[in-house]
Design a protein around this motif. Structure first.
Motif, mmCIF file in Angstrom:
data_model
loop_
_atom_site.group_PDB
_atom_site.id
_atom_site.type_symbol
_atom_site.label_atom_id
_atom_site.label_comp_id
_atom_site.label_asym_id
_atom_site.label_seq_id
_atom_site.Cartn_x
_atom_site.Cartn_y
_atom_site.Cartn_z
ATOM 1 N N ILE A 10 0.859 -1.164 0.000
ATOM 2 C CA ILE A 10 0.000 0.000 0.000
ATOM 3 C C ILE A 10 0.892 1.209 0.000
ATOM 4 C CG2 ILE A 10 -1.697 1.262 1.260
ATOM 5 C CD1 ILE A 10 -2.738 -1.331 2.194
ATOM 6 N N ALA A 11 0.746 2.090 -0.985
ATOM 7 C CA ALA A 11 1.617 3.239 -1.025
ATOM 8 C C ALA A 11 0.925 4.461 -1.512
ATOM 9 C CB ALA A 11 2.800 2.929 -1.918
ATOM 10 N N ALA A 12 1.380 5.566 -1.043
ATOM 11 C CA ALA A 12 0.868 6.848 -1.520
ATOM 12 C C ALA A 12 1.471 7.111 -2.882
ATOM 13 C CB ALA A 12 1.251 7.962 -0.551
ATOM 14 N N VAL A 13 0.922 8.047 -3.624
ATOM 15 C CA VAL A 13 1.377 8.307 -4.987
ATOM 16 C C VAL A 13 2.857 8.635 -5.005
ATOM 17 C CG1 VAL A 13 1.135 9.837 -6.965
ATOM 18 C CG2 VAL A 13 -0.889 9.089 -5.717
ATOM 19 N N LEU A 147 -2.523 -2.717 3.461
ATOM 20 C CA LEU A 147 -3.976 -2.623 3.327
ATOM 21 C C LEU A 147 -4.643 -3.796 4.032
ATOM 22 C CD1 LEU A 147 -6.360 -1.088 1.947
ATOM 23 C CD2 LEU A 147 -6.123 -2.697 0.042
ATOM 24 N N GLY A 148 -5.651 -3.492 4.834
ATOM 25 C CA GLY A 148 -6.381 -4.531 5.543
ATOM 26 C C GLY A 148 -7.471 -5.153 4.693
ATOM 27 N N SER A 149 -8.278 -6.002 5.322
ATOM 28 C CA SER A 149 -9.369 -6.679 4.605
ATOM 29 C C SER A 149 -10.627 -6.794 5.436
ATOM 30 C CB SER A 149 -8.932 -8.090 4.193
ATOM 31 O OG SER A 149 -8.646 -8.892 5.339
ATOM 32 N N MET A 150 -10.597 -6.327 6.679
ATOM 33 C CA MET A 150 -11.720 -6.494 7.599
ATOM 34 C C MET A 150 -12.103 -5.137 8.187
ATOM 35 S SD MET A 150 -9.840 -9.602 9.661
ATOM 36 C CE MET A 150 -11.199 -9.971 10.780
ATOM 37 N N PRO A 151 -13.347 -4.989 8.631
ATOM 38 C CA PRO A 151 -13.671 -3.793 9.405
ATOM 39 C C PRO A 151 -12.763 -3.733 10.629
ATOM 40 C CG PRO A 151 -15.672 -4.983 8.823
ATOM 41 C CD PRO A 151 -14.525 -5.877 8.485
ATOM 42 N N THR A 152 -12.189 -2.588 10.887
ATOM 43 C CA THR A 152 -11.302 -2.492 12.038
ATOM 44 C C THR A 152 -12.092 -2.547 13.337
ATOM 45 O OG1 THR A 152 -11.414 -0.075 12.124
ATOM 46 C CG2 THR A 152 -9.705 -1.063 10.710
ATOM 47 N N GLY A 153 -11.383 -2.862 14.413
ATOM 48 C CA GLY A 153 -12.023 -2.851 15.715
ATOM 49 C C GLY A 153 -12.588 -1.490 16.049
ATOM 50 N N GLU A 154 -11.935 -0.430 15.569
ATOM 51 C CA GLU A 154 -12.427 0.919 15.796
ATOM 52 C C GLU A 154 -13.791 1.125 15.136
ATOM 53 O OE1 GLU A 154 -10.880 5.509 15.190
ATOM 54 O OE2 GLU A 154 -10.177 3.949 13.826
ATOM 55 N N ILE A 155 -13.903 0.719 13.882
ATOM 56 C CA ILE A 155 -15.175 0.862 13.168
ATOM 57 C C ILE A 155 -16.262 0.049 13.852
ATOM 58 C CG2 ILE A 155 -16.362 0.259 11.015
ATOM 59 C CD1 ILE A 155 -13.747 0.978 9.549
ATOM 60 N N GLU A 156 -15.951 -1.205 14.179
ATOM 61 C CA GLU A 156 -16.962 -2.075 14.783
ATOM 62 C C GLU A 156 -17.419 -1.555 16.141
ATOM 63 O OE1 GLU A 156 -17.683 -6.796 15.942
ATOM 64 O OE2 GLU A 156 -15.710 -6.130 15.203
ATOM 65 N N LEU A 329 -10.954 -11.059 -3.578
ATOM 66 C CA LEU A 329 -10.595 -9.649 -3.739
ATOM 67 C C LEU A 329 -9.218 -9.516 -4.367
ATOM 68 C CD1 LEU A 329 -11.330 -6.730 -3.411
ATOM 69 C CD2 LEU A 329 -10.653 -6.859 -0.991
ATOM 70 N N LEU A 330 -8.297 -10.371 -3.991
ATOM 71 C CA LEU A 330 -6.980 -10.351 -4.635
ATOM 72 C C LEU A 330 -7.109 -10.682 -6.123
ATOM 73 C CD1 LEU A 330 -3.936 -10.029 -4.454
ATOM 74 C CD2 LEU A 330 -3.785 -12.460 -3.982
ATOM 75 N N GLU A 331 -7.943 -11.657 -6.437
ATOM 76 C CA GLU A 331 -8.196 -11.987 -7.839
ATOM 77 C C GLU A 331 -8.686 -10.752 -8.590
ATOM 78 O OE1 GLU A 331 -11.141 -14.919 -10.500
ATOM 79 O OE2 GLU A 331 -11.401 -14.728 -8.314
ATOM 80 N N ASN A 345 1.443 -0.660 -9.608
ATOM 81 C CA ASN A 345 0.104 -0.747 -10.188
ATOM 82 C C ASN A 345 -0.791 -1.697 -9.412
ATOM 83 O OD1 ASN A 345 -1.791 0.079 -12.217
ATOM 84 N ND2 ASN A 345 -1.613 -1.984 -13.094
ATOM 85 N N ILE A 346 -0.228 -2.761 -8.868
ATOM 86 C CA ILE A 346 -1.025 -3.649 -8.020
ATOM 87 C C ILE A 346 -1.572 -2.854 -6.834
ATOM 88 C CG2 ILE A 346 -0.916 -5.598 -6.422
ATOM 89 C CD1 ILE A 346 1.070 -6.908 -8.362
ATOM 90 N N MET A 347 -0.715 -2.019 -6.241
ATOM 91 C CA MET A 347 -1.158 -1.204 -5.117
ATOM 92 C C MET A 347 -2.173 -0.167 -5.574
ATOM 93 S SD MET A 347 -0.331 -1.358 -1.964
ATOM 94 C CE MET A 347 -1.931 -1.024 -1.287
ATOM 95 N N ARG A 348 -1.929 0.381 -6.733
ATOM 96 C CA ARG A 348 -2.843 1.397 -7.275
ATOM 97 C C ARG A 348 -4.243 0.824 -7.476
ATOM 98 N NH1 ARG A 348 -0.005 2.449 -11.435
ATOM 99 N NH2 ARG A 348 1.283 3.976 -10.360
ATOM 100 N N GLN A 349 -4.312 -0.382 -8.003
ATOM 101 C CA GLN A 349 -5.615 -1.024 -8.206
ATOM 102 C C GLN A 349 -6.266 -1.386 -6.878
ATOM 103 O OE1 GLN A 349 -6.841 -0.853 -11.209
ATOM 104 N NE2 GLN A 349 -4.847 -0.026 -11.835
ATOM 105 N N ALA A 350 -5.456 -1.794 -5.911
ATOM 106 C CA ALA A 350 -5.996 -2.119 -4.589
ATOM 107 C C ALA A 350 -6.612 -0.904 -3.922
ATOM 108 C CB ALA A 350 -4.900 -2.707 -3.707
ATOM 109 N N LEU A 351 -6.142 0.286 -4.317
ATOM 110 C CA LEU A 351 -6.629 1.523 -3.716
ATOM 111 C C LEU A 351 -7.576 2.287 -4.642
ATOM 112 C CD1 LEU A 351 -3.286 2.685 -2.085
ATOM 113 C CD2 LEU A 351 -5.296 1.771 -0.917
ATOM 114 N N SER A 352 -8.159 1.578 -5.598
ATOM 115 C CA SER A 352 -9.070 2.216 -6.559
ATOM 116 C C SER A 352 -10.375 1.436 -6.697
ATOM 117 C CB SER A 352 -8.390 2.331 -7.927
ATOM 118 O OG SER A 352 -7.177 3.056 -7.841
ATOM 119 N N ILE A 353 -10.836 0.856 -5.606
ATOM 120 C CA ILE A 353 -12.035 0.021 -5.637
ATOM 121 C C ILE A 353 -13.250 0.870 -5.266
ATOM 122 C CG2 ILE A 353 -13.156 -2.008 -4.663
ATOM 123 C CD1 ILE A 353 -10.336 -3.108 -4.066
#
Length: 399
Positions: A10-13, A147-156, A329-331, A345-353
């Motif tokens: 996960i990276a910033a631009v 990048l995570g995959s679950m609602p965080t404990g904070e959100i929950e 989701l990885l697929e 680009n893999i990171m870019r796509q992960a952050l463009s959903i």
């Protein structure tokens, strides 16, 4: 053990651009394969969750049997870290530096992922879709490749706070939590969600150690403080004990159990379905042990997949549904990356959903990410156990 491999970044631009300047080609990617890695607690205190790694492997084998992604086979390396942070770092360095994986995917646990986050971010290696509810990983500034995959404990916890304020504005809340980062996150987020009322509504807090034999004494202490709401953030083993002890004491609080400990098959059945009746939780996934999904097409397809590719897997454990959703989701990310399988680009796509619906998520729950938002799932729906199944109620909530 070798499986299709995934690396999570996960990276910033700006970080993407910097790493791109020093990388001529993506490690782990060839014309015929995508190699990535993960660590899993196949041994040690969290080995009950190791089935997630086997589900990951099974899903990528299924994809490979269908030709992979754009003709590339998925080669996952899945190594045992025994849920020991030093071992996690050792195994991750092995996969990155010796095996040459493109990214890390789905590694399980808060402390194991924390042990490798700095290392991976420094090297510009994606740390994708990790298995933790800890809040600290959703940090674009300090950990842009994670990048995570679950609602965080904070959100929950903030969703539960909203529910308590709406339904029991004069509640007396007792909190059971693990003496670790995850437990501290739940407690702090509950207080934040309750706002100025927290100091009056929370009447008792009781922590436990993962090495404790039981939490009976903590439950007794919380009841003695007059709590009529039990906010139970414990791990499944201790939630089972808590449910039994609450019943033995003939205590009748509003018992809220966090999502990761809400499985009917893994928690409520061992505790006793009759004792569990009335417990409240929140969900974002379809629980395979819940009868209401028996005729759901996506659930039927998932059960067929498990029967063929992971016949020893526990199809009563919704954490295996989470593992499947991570793999799906990885697929999606790899497919949207197209022919550019650079880490950037893999990171870019992960952050463009945007508003992505997944077959095993609850209706109304969608996945969204951006370079400013590292929380893929921020929605959950309240549910109450009726002695047989979870009954969803109310609207899909966000914090």
């Amino acid at each position: 053990m070798r499986y299709p491999k995934i690396i999570i970044s996960i990276a910033a631009v700006a970080s993407f651009a910097l790493v791109a300047a020093v990388q001529a080609a993506t490690s782990g990617v060839t014309a015929s394969e995508i190699k990535f890695g993960e660590t899993m607690p196949y041994s040690g205190p969290a080995s009950a969750f190791a089935g997630a790694g086997r589900v990951h492997a099974a899903y990528f084998k299924m994809l490979n049997d269908k030709g992979g992604i754009d003709g590339r086979k998925l080669d996952l390396i899945s190594l045992d870290d025994a849920y020991s942070p030093p071992k996690t770092l050792e195994q991750t360095r092995k996969m990155v530096e010796r095996e040459g994986v493109a990214f890390i995917f789905g590694s399980l646990g808060t402390t194991p992922n924390r042990a490798i986050a700095k290392y991976l971010n420094k090297r510009g290696v994606p740390q994708l879709l990790i298995g933790t509810t800890a809040t600290g990983f959703a940090d674009p500034k300090s950990q842009p490749w994670t990048l995570g995959s679950m609602p965080t404990g904070e959100i929950e916890a903030q969703i539960y706070a909203k529910y308590i304020l709406q339904t029991k504005p004069n509640a007396k809340i007792g909190v059971l939590y693990a003496n670790d980062d995850v437990g501290a996150t739940y407690l702090a987020a509950l207080k934040e969600g309750l706002g100025d009322k927290a100091k009056n509504l929370i009447v008792a807090e009781a922590s436990y150690e993962l090495t404790d034999a039981s939490v009976d004494s903590q439950i007794i202490a919380l009841k003695a403080k007059g709590a009529d709401v039990l906010f139970d953030t414990a791990h499944p083993k201790f939630v089972v004990q808590a449910i039994r002890k609450v019943s033995d004491l003939e205590w009748k609080p509003l018992h809220i159990v966090v999502n990761t400990s809400s499985s009917i098959g893994m928690t409520l059945q061992p505790a006793g379905l009759d004792r569990s009746t009335g417990i409240v939780s929140a969900q974002y996934l379809k629980d395979p042990s819940d009868p209401q999904w028996a005729d759901d097409p996506a659930m039927k397809q998932w059960l067929d997949f498990m029967k063929q590719y992971d016949p020893q897997g526990n199809t009563k454990d919704y954490m295996m549904v989470l593992a499947t959703t991570q793999a799906q989701l990885l697929e999606h990310i790899l497919k949207t990356a197209g022919t550019d399988l650079s880490r950037e680009n893999i990171m870019r796509q992960a952050l463009s959903i945007k508003d992505l619906q997944m077959p095993l998520l609850l209706p109304g729950v969608t996945i969204n990410t951006s370079t400013a938002d590292y929380h893929p799932i921020e929605q959950m729906q309240m549910m109450r156990f009726d002695g047989t199944k979870w009954q969803l109620f109310g609207d899909v909530l966000s914090r």
